[in-house]
Design an enzyme around this catalytic site. Sequence first.
Site: not given
Ligand code: GLY
Ligand code: MN
Ligand code: MN
Length: 454
Positions: A252, A393, A359, A397, A363, A417, A415, A269, A280, A35, A370
């Site tokens: 993540h 970014e 990574h 790590y 992006h 970014e 990180r 983040d 972002d 619900d 993204h």
């Molecule tokens: N917050 C997701 C990324 O940095 O791609």
């Molecule tokens: Mn991010």
């Molecule tokens: Mn990002």
Amino acid sequence: MSMYTQHRARALEVLAGEQAAAVLFTHSLKTRNHDCDYRFRPESTFWHQSGFAEPDSVLVLLPGSSPERAAEEGSDQTAAPRSVLFLRPKDREKETWTGRRLGVEAAPEVLGVDEAVDIGELWTRLPELLKGRERIVYRFGEDADRDRRMGGVARALRALARGGVEPPVEWIDPAPLFHELRLFKSEAELVLMRRAAELTAEAHKRAMAATAPGVNEAEIDALIEYTFRRAGSTGCAYTNIVAGGAGACILHYVENDAPLLDGDLLLVDAGAEWDYYACDVTRTWPVNGTFNDEQRALYEVVLAAEENAIDVVAPGVAFSAVHEAALTVLVQGLLDLGLLSGSIDEALADETYKRFFMHKTSHWLGLDVHDCGAYTIAGEMRPLEPGMVFTVEPGLYVASDDESVEERWRGIGIRIEDDVLVTEQGSEVLTAAIPKTPAAVEAAVSGQLAAARS
Ligand code: GLY
Ligand code: MN
Ligand code: MN
């Protein structure tokens, strides 16, 4: 003319050139648990074209025919372009339970569409609306039942061939037409993205000031969302990542529920969404307000990589050059600190750095965090152009169980970014107001510690 009406007008021009009509669906409500539904968020291309945020709606775009096209078809009639929105009708009882609806009658005036129709008529009206169109833009693969019903529309259109109405010869994905339109941001869209960046700056500064040993990640998470929502934002652009200590090495990490420890770093983040346009941003800061030697050394490498990558952004530069500019600085830094061995060329060729940087650097950013838009053209990385927005970014790590490095480096995740707009002259960092140098983030955290002690 609203921004969304302008987007539609532009799309109708592009569709006319492609001899295509388009059928764009938004989402339906999704059940969270019995619900209870998740808060609704429109599908991004649908929102870009309509500015309408109710579930169960469909926008049909029907380009007009130019005099040349009409002549080709042996007609002296040119048809005007048309937009038809299917939406939920007004319903007193349903609105009492589940919220207000714009309704069919008000939609043309409020949204600037040419016609509005009850969503209940969608599948019976579609064959008639799409009749005679050579190409139809529709995204297959999102919803099996919808695809099946669209198959029925295709069959209905083919059946008209016997009466002399040519059926569509191609069904095409929205990516080459609509996603390319979304990739280039107009001034009006940039106003929204700048507002999202402003709010994100406020939230990160508040989060830094609220950080101290013993505070829980959940408190920082909630403070950030509160800062976004109280200002009228549509919310978080994605699930906040609030990761103390080695949690930062989980890219993540979204549990956001551990206490912050003295001597650890905190990686946040988090970005605001404004009218569904995303920001972002990641910043990493010391929980007790002071980086230790190892944290500072790695932080300075990541910062230098980020700044080097931002410096190369300009029209004509390949998208991949931004990643390469960050990567060379990261790898050289890892070699200098003794976390990698060999030459820089060997480390780059063997990808030994991937243990610490797994990574990519960037992006696209827009209505989706993204965001859509092709990264390559004919197999080559595409050159940057004014109006594109993307993230930069880099990160490092060091897993807490990485026995290939001295213990003092383990469990550090960093990180940094920012969001960068390509301009005619070079670039603009939309998120430049957020503390970033070691001294600036230390001051932002320690300001609160000093205040708490007084
Ligand atoms: N917050 C997701 C990324 O940095 O791609
Ligand atoms: Mn991010
Ligand atoms: Mn990002």
